[in-house]
Motif scaffolding. Structure first.
Motif, PDB file in Angstrom:
ATOM      1  N   HIS A   1      -3.633 -12.192   4.752  1.00 53.18           N
ATOM      2  CA  HIS A   1      -4.538 -11.040   4.819  1.00 53.18           C
ATOM      3  C   HIS A   1      -4.772 -10.474   3.419  1.00 53.18           C
ATOM      4  O   HIS A   1      -3.858 -10.393   2.602  1.00 53.18           O
ATOM      5  CB  HIS A   1      -3.965  -9.950   5.720  1.00 53.18           C
ATOM      6  CG  HIS A   1      -3.845 -10.357   7.154  1.00 53.18           C
ATOM      7  ND1 HIS A   1      -2.687 -10.871   7.689  1.00 53.18           N
ATOM      8  CD2 HIS A   1      -4.760 -10.361   8.161  1.00 53.18           C
ATOM      9  CE1 HIS A   1      -2.889 -11.158   8.964  1.00 53.18           C
ATOM     10  NE2 HIS A   1      -4.135 -10.869   9.271  1.00 53.18           N
TER      11      HIS A   1
ATOM     12  N   GLU B   1      -6.265  -7.371   3.233  1.00 50.81           N
ATOM     13  CA  GLU B   1      -6.263  -5.926   3.428  1.00 50.81           C
ATOM     14  C   GLU B   1      -5.716  -5.631   4.822  1.00 50.81           C
ATOM     15  O   GLU B   1      -6.001  -6.355   5.768  1.00 50.81           O
ATOM     16  CB  GLU B   1      -7.686  -5.374   3.285  1.00 50.81           C
ATOM     17  CG  GLU B   1      -7.765  -3.870   3.266  1.00 50.81           C
ATOM     18  CD  GLU B   1      -9.173  -3.376   2.926  1.00 50.81           C
ATOM     19  OE1 GLU B   1      -9.301  -2.222   2.507  1.00 50.81           O
ATOM     20  OE2 GLU B   1     -10.139  -4.155   3.084  1.00 50.81           O
TER      21      GLU B   1
ATOM     22  N   ARG C   1      -4.745   2.606   4.782  1.00 46.25           N
ATOM     23  CA  ARG C   1      -5.495   1.413   4.407  1.00 46.25           C
ATOM     24  C   ARG C   1      -4.893   0.849   3.125  1.00 46.25           C
ATOM     25  O   ARG C   1      -4.776   1.557   2.116  1.00 46.25           O
ATOM     26  CB  ARG C   1      -6.963   1.761   4.201  1.00 46.25           C
ATOM     27  CG  ARG C   1      -7.855   0.550   4.010  1.00 46.25           C
ATOM     28  CD  ARG C   1      -9.317   0.925   4.134  1.00 46.25           C
ATOM     29  NE  ARG C   1     -10.187  -0.248   4.050  1.00 46.25           N
ATOM     30  CZ  ARG C   1     -11.365  -0.319   4.632  1.00 46.25           C
ATOM     31  NH1 ARG C   1     -11.802   0.679   5.373  1.00 46.25           N
ATOM     32  NH2 ARG C   1     -12.109  -1.405   4.497  1.00 46.25           N
ATOM     33  N   GLN C   2      -4.516  -0.422   3.151  1.00 46.17           N
ATOM     34  CA  GLN C   2      -3.777  -0.997   2.034  1.00 46.17           C
ATOM     35  C   GLN C   2      -4.440  -2.301   1.568  1.00 46.17           C
ATOM     36  O   GLN C   2      -4.119  -3.380   2.058  1.00 46.17           O
ATOM     37  CB  GLN C   2      -2.324  -1.257   2.443  1.00 46.17           C
ATOM     38  CG  GLN C   2      -1.600   0.004   2.914  1.00 46.17           C
ATOM     39  CD  GLN C   2      -0.164  -0.271   3.315  1.00 46.17           C
ATOM     40  OE1 GLN C   2       0.643  -0.734   2.526  1.00 46.17           O
ATOM     41  NE2 GLN C   2       0.160   0.044   4.560  1.00 46.17           N
ATOM     42  N   PRO C   3      -5.365  -2.216   0.612  1.00 50.70           N
ATOM     43  CA  PRO C   3      -5.950  -3.432   0.031  1.00 50.70           C
ATOM     44  C   PRO C   3      -4.916  -4.161  -0.818  1.00 50.70           C
ATOM     45  O   PRO C   3      -4.100  -3.534  -1.499  1.00 50.70           O
ATOM     46  CB  PRO C   3      -7.100  -2.897  -0.842  1.00 50.70           C
ATOM     47  CG  PRO C   3      -7.299  -1.473  -0.428  1.00 50.70           C
ATOM     48  CD  PRO C   3      -5.972  -0.997   0.067  1.00 50.70           C
ATOM     49  N   MET C   4      -4.953  -5.485  -0.785  1.00 49.33           N
ATOM     50  CA  MET C   4      -3.995  -6.282  -1.527  1.00 49.33           C
ATOM     51  C   MET C   4      -3.972  -5.921  -3.006  1.00 49.33           C
ATOM     52  O   MET C   4      -2.907  -5.779  -3.612  1.00 49.33           O
ATOM     53  CB  MET C   4      -4.327  -7.771  -1.355  1.00 49.33           C
ATOM     54  CG  MET C   4      -3.411  -8.723  -2.097  1.00 49.33           C
ATOM     55  SD  MET C   4      -3.818 -10.477  -1.836  1.00 49.33           S
ATOM     56  CE  MET C   4      -5.229 -10.646  -2.925  1.00 49.33           C
TER      57      MET C   4
ATOM     58  N   ASP D   1      -4.499  -3.279  -4.553  1.00 49.14           N
ATOM     59  CA  ASP D   1      -3.930  -1.981  -4.899  1.00 49.14           C
ATOM     60  C   ASP D   1      -2.417  -1.949  -4.722  1.00 49.14           C
ATOM     61  O   ASP D   1      -1.771  -0.962  -5.073  1.00 49.14           O
ATOM     62  CB  ASP D   1      -4.543  -0.875  -4.018  1.00 49.14           C
ATOM     63  CG  ASP D   1      -6.013  -0.643  -4.313  1.00 49.14           C
ATOM     64  OD1 ASP D   1      -6.481  -1.105  -5.385  1.00 49.14           O
ATOM     65  OD2 ASP D   1      -6.695  -0.015  -3.493  1.00 49.14           O
ATOM     66  N   ASP D   2      -1.859  -3.019  -4.188  1.00 57.85           N
ATOM     67  CA  ASP D   2      -0.438  -3.034  -3.855  1.00 57.85           C
ATOM     68  C   ASP D   2       0.421  -3.213  -5.108  1.00 57.85           C
ATOM     69  O   ASP D   2       0.099  -4.003  -6.002  1.00 57.85           O
ATOM     70  CB  ASP D   2      -0.161  -4.173  -2.866  1.00 57.85           C
ATOM     71  CG  ASP D   2       1.279  -4.202  -2.408  1.00 57.85           C
ATOM     72  OD1 ASP D   2       1.628  -3.400  -1.529  1.00 57.85           O
ATOM     73  OD2 ASP D   2       2.051  -5.018  -2.948  1.00 57.85           O
TER      74      ASP D   2
ATOM     75  N   THR E   1      -8.612  -9.538   7.273  1.00 59.81           N
ATOM     76  CA  THR E   1      -8.230  -8.138   7.367  1.00 59.81           C
ATOM     77  C   THR E   1      -7.405  -7.955   8.636  1.00 59.81           C
ATOM     78  O   THR E   1      -7.477  -8.750   9.569  1.00 59.81           O
ATOM     79  CB  THR E   1      -9.457  -7.220   7.415  1.00 59.81           C
ATOM     80  OG1 THR E   1     -10.249  -7.563   8.558  1.00 59.81           O
ATOM     81  CG2 THR E   1     -10.305  -7.374   6.170  1.00 59.81           C
TER      82      THR E   1
END
Length: 399
Positions: A37, A39, A46-49, A51-52, A71
């Motif tokens: 995934h 995101e 909500r956790q986009p890759m 931004d991790d 997603t």
């Protein structure tokens, strides 16, 4: 080496596994990561890759990270069976696998992808991070299928409770290897300067007792029990403060708001000393500012990172008896029944004992060393690779 993740989202298993990948890369192995995934929506966050924090640390170290672009849990999710993978997704997976000698699967969920027919045959090592295999949906069946097929050749258990639970669930004992969790001892250490800075930023007096709860908002973590204990403790400790951090530990999480209202009731004023910090990138500062690191989980835990990281920063651990928590806490802190008054009393005892326990916590640092953990992973991977070279897995039949 290829590591396959279900996705990038906050959680101890991903933090731990990403640190293992970084450590192995530092030791000379070449690693890349494939995420199913790109995101996810979890704990109302909500956790986009991209931004991790784990994604950023891996890519900053030169580890290539790619995604199948799926997603999870988002409104725009496409309908359909999540276990059905498209041709382009399988082609991308095959390309990633073809360049690897050994594959690491972060938990058993990615095996739903790795078990697909027609993919290259590579030995797979599965990292297991929980003590409740029966609560992992169809992942346990995927693990058993991969073992029966000869694809999974080893499982790393982060705790003895993990090994026992998976053996009881039917996984062959000879495949289960226990490598206890470890942390970066240079990052996680007592630091008076960090303690003062974080407290000042939150408006907490230097001498006030502080309890930290580092967990995502999930039923497994038993947040309502923690909050009832927090109310009992704050009522008897007028100078006390409680920090809650992790995914979903924010004002905009409706479930958490409801839990706080239910726990504090007419004592809502006490919640003024309850600090909701959400996801933090500086947990070493948060733990250094605390006197107690608390865990109230009801099930599923194996070797909770929060207890280890908190202890290494000088916070006294207080935990319910789930997974290996009691073994980790033994001699360093307090184990409690799942009762709010008993937990609050243990927090009092932990605050009072902090100075006396400081030498004990300092003396246990090597036991929880990241260096020890990385060396154990490297030795297992080297053994798996050597055995695969001697006895290569057959390629799948292609008509």
């Amino acid at each position: 080496m290829l590591s396959v993740y279900e996705g990038f989202f906050t959680g101890g298993a991903r933090i731990l596994h990403s640190d293992v990948v970084l450590g192995l890369q530092e030791g000379g192995q070449h690693h890349r990561v494939l995420s199913v995934h790109g995101e996810v929506l979890r704990e109302a966050t909500r956790q986009p890759m991209r931004d991790d924090a784990c994604y950023r640390s891996l890519t900053a170290a030169g580890v290539q990270v790619t995604s199948l672009g799926r997603t999870y849990g988002l409104p725009e999710d496409a309908a359909g069976d999540p276990a059905v993978f498209t041709g382009p997704e399988l082609a991308e997976t095959a390309r990633a696998m073809a360049g690897a000698d050994v594959i690491l699967s972060l938990k058993e969920q990615p095996l739903g992808l790795l078990n697909q027919r027609g993919l290259p045959r590579r030995p797979v090592v599965v990292s297991l991070h929980r003590s409740d295999p029966e609560n992992q949906g169809g992942a346990l069946d995927e693990l058993k299928a991969a073992i029966a097929d000869g694809t999974v050749v080893a499982c790393v258990c982060c705790a003895e409770s993990t090994r026992a639970a998976y053996e009881a669930a039917g996984i062959p004992a000879g495949l289960l290897h226990v490598i206890p969790n470890g942390v970066d001892l240079l990052r996680f250490r007592p630091d008076p300067a960090r303690r003062v800075r974080l407290r000042a930023a939150l408006g907490i007096p230097d001498q006030a007792p502080v309890v930290v709860f580092a967990a995502r908002y999930d039923a497994m973590k038993n947040v309502p029990l923690f909050l009832r204990a927090a109310r009992a403790w704050l009522r008897r400790e007028p100078a006390g403060h409680v920090l809650m951090c992790g995914s979903g530990m924010t004002e905009d999480q409706p479930g958490l708001r409801a839990d706080i209202e239910a726990a504090f009731g007419d004592d809502a004023r006490l919640a003024d000393r309850l600090h909701l910090l959400g996801v933090r990138r500086d947990m070493e500062n948060v733990y250094a500012a605390a006197d107690v690191v608390a865990l109230t989980s009801a099930w599923g835990e194996a070797a909770p990172l929060c207890l280890i990281e908190g202890m290494m920063c000088g916070a006294v651990p207080v935990a319910t008896d789930v997974g290996d928590s009691a073994a980790i806490v033994s001699g360093h802190g307090f184990v409690t029944p799942p009762d709010p008054d008993a937990i609050a009393s243990a927090w009092d005892d932990a605050v009072a004992a902090r100075a006396d326990l400081a030498p004990v916590l300092a003396g246990s640092r090597e036991r929880f060393s990241r260096t020890r953990m990385i060396a154990s992973y490297a030795a297992l991977i080297d053994r798996v690779h050597a055995e695969a070279v001697r006895q290569p897995l057959p390629e799948p039949f292609r008509p």
